[in-house]
Enzyme design. Structure first.
Site, PDB file in Angstrom:
ATOM      1  N   ALA A  52       0.585  -1.225   0.048  1.00 56.84           N
ATOM      2  CA  ALA A  52      -0.129  -0.212  -0.041  1.00 56.84           C
ATOM      3  C   ALA A  52       0.821   1.296  -0.186  1.00 56.84           C
ATOM      4  O   ALA A  52       0.263   2.239   0.218  1.00 56.84           O
ATOM      5  CB  ALA A  52      -0.951   0.070   1.186  1.00 56.84           C
TER       6      ALA A  52
ATOM      7  N   ASN B 297       1.675  -3.590   7.855  1.00 56.39           N
ATOM      8  CA  ASN B 297       2.610  -4.338   6.972  1.00 56.39           C
ATOM      9  C   ASN B 297       3.561  -3.126   6.244  1.00 56.39           C
ATOM     10  O   ASN B 297       4.543  -3.352   5.978  1.00 56.39           O
ATOM     11  CB  ASN B 297       2.003  -5.148   5.905  1.00 56.39           C
TER      12      ASN B 297
ATOM     13  N   HIS C 220      -1.350   7.120   4.554  1.00 58.55           N
ATOM     14  CA  HIS C 220      -0.091   6.874   4.839  1.00 58.55           C
ATOM     15  C   HIS C 220       0.802   8.208   4.365  1.00 58.55           C
ATOM     16  O   HIS C 220       0.903   8.603   3.385  1.00 58.55           O
ATOM     17  CB  HIS C 220       0.738   5.722   4.489  1.00 58.55           C
TER      18      HIS C 220
END
Length: 266
Positions: free
Chosen positions: A128, A196, A226
């Site tokens: 991601a 992760n 993020h």
């Protein structure tokens, strides 16, 4: 080079049939760079799997212990606790394992040594995140600091061990709240199904103990967000991504696509 059989592409096993595993299996079934979907491992083999019946060629549904002989490489899309049982048999036989639970990889780092000794390979897709190539390049020089801030809708953090241990009431949050600050290693332990991305970032850069992580539960967002800041002797850069959650709110849709893109490059 991947092991294979004459006139047939390398056989691929998918361990786990959740939001990511199913997407990857469907892409392999449709034809992906000569790779062949050979087998799938699921938690409950007795459960009906109508999604597999819709594939052009239904793969074998096997227990984890029987997965390695049936395939030349495995894609791990399972709960982190199963990482070792999935990866070790493949890398010990000189095969490739594509790992998505890279947070669990930090606690099973000897798997890397097993892979090296036996000619196996552990691959971690970008998942991601964006810009891991820049972080990897900067790591060839001197990286002074790496900081990552993750914001998720509260429901995407439900069930995390850290949340349960701290008694955090996610349902009662009405404003953005920082619920964790620490190293990527500690974050991976406390949020094994959620960050992760932080583990992948740490592997690309300065390691899990020097990569700083903040996790925010934010009821005002509907995406997994993020933001990364890197300070190095070669460059200073920042990156942000807002991922649409998949059917599993803990995981962004782009994660499965990153696996498919990785396989296509092979």
């Amino acid at each position: 080079m991947l092991a294979g059989v004459h006139n047939r592409g390398p056989r691929v096993a998918v361990a786990g049939l959740g939001a990511i595993g199913l997407k990857v299996a469907q892409a392999l079934d449709q034809g992906l760079g000569g790779l062949a979907l050979a087998a799938i491992a699921v938690g409950d083999r007795a459960k009906p799997r109508p999604e597999l019946d819709r594939l052009a060629r239904r793969p074998a549904v096997l227990p984890l212990a029987e997965l390695e002989p049936a395939a030349d490489m495995v894609i791990e899309c399972a709960p982190p606790a199963l990482l070792r049982a999935i990866v070790e048999p493949f890398v010990a036989r000189g095969k490739m394992a594509v790992v998505l639970s890279c947070g669990a990889l930090l606690d099973n780092w000897d798997l890397v040594d097993i892979a090296k000794r036996n000619g196996g390979q552990i691959a971690v897709p970008t998942g991601a995140l964006i810009g891991l190539d820049a972080v990897t390049a900067a790591a060839e020089g001197d990286i002074r600091s790496v900081r990552m801030v993750t914001r998720k809708p509260p429901r995407g953090l439900l069930g995390a061990p850290y949340v349960l241990a701290q008694g955090i009431d996610l349902a009662g949050l009405r404003e953005p709240t920082r619920i964790f600050k620490g190293s990527a290693r500690d974050g991976a332990k406390g949020f094994p199904a959620n960050v992760n991305v932080a583990a992948a970032l740490s592997l690309a850069g300065v390691g899990p103990d020097r990569t700083l992580l903040e996790i925010w539960a934010d009821p005002s967002v509907d995406r997994n967000m993020h933001h990364i800041e890197v300070e190095a002797d070669s460059a200073r850069f920042s990156m942000s991504i807002a991922n649409v959650p998949s059917e599993n709110p803990r995981t962004g849709r782009i994660t499965a696509l990153s696996v498919i893109a990785f396989l296509r490059k092979l």
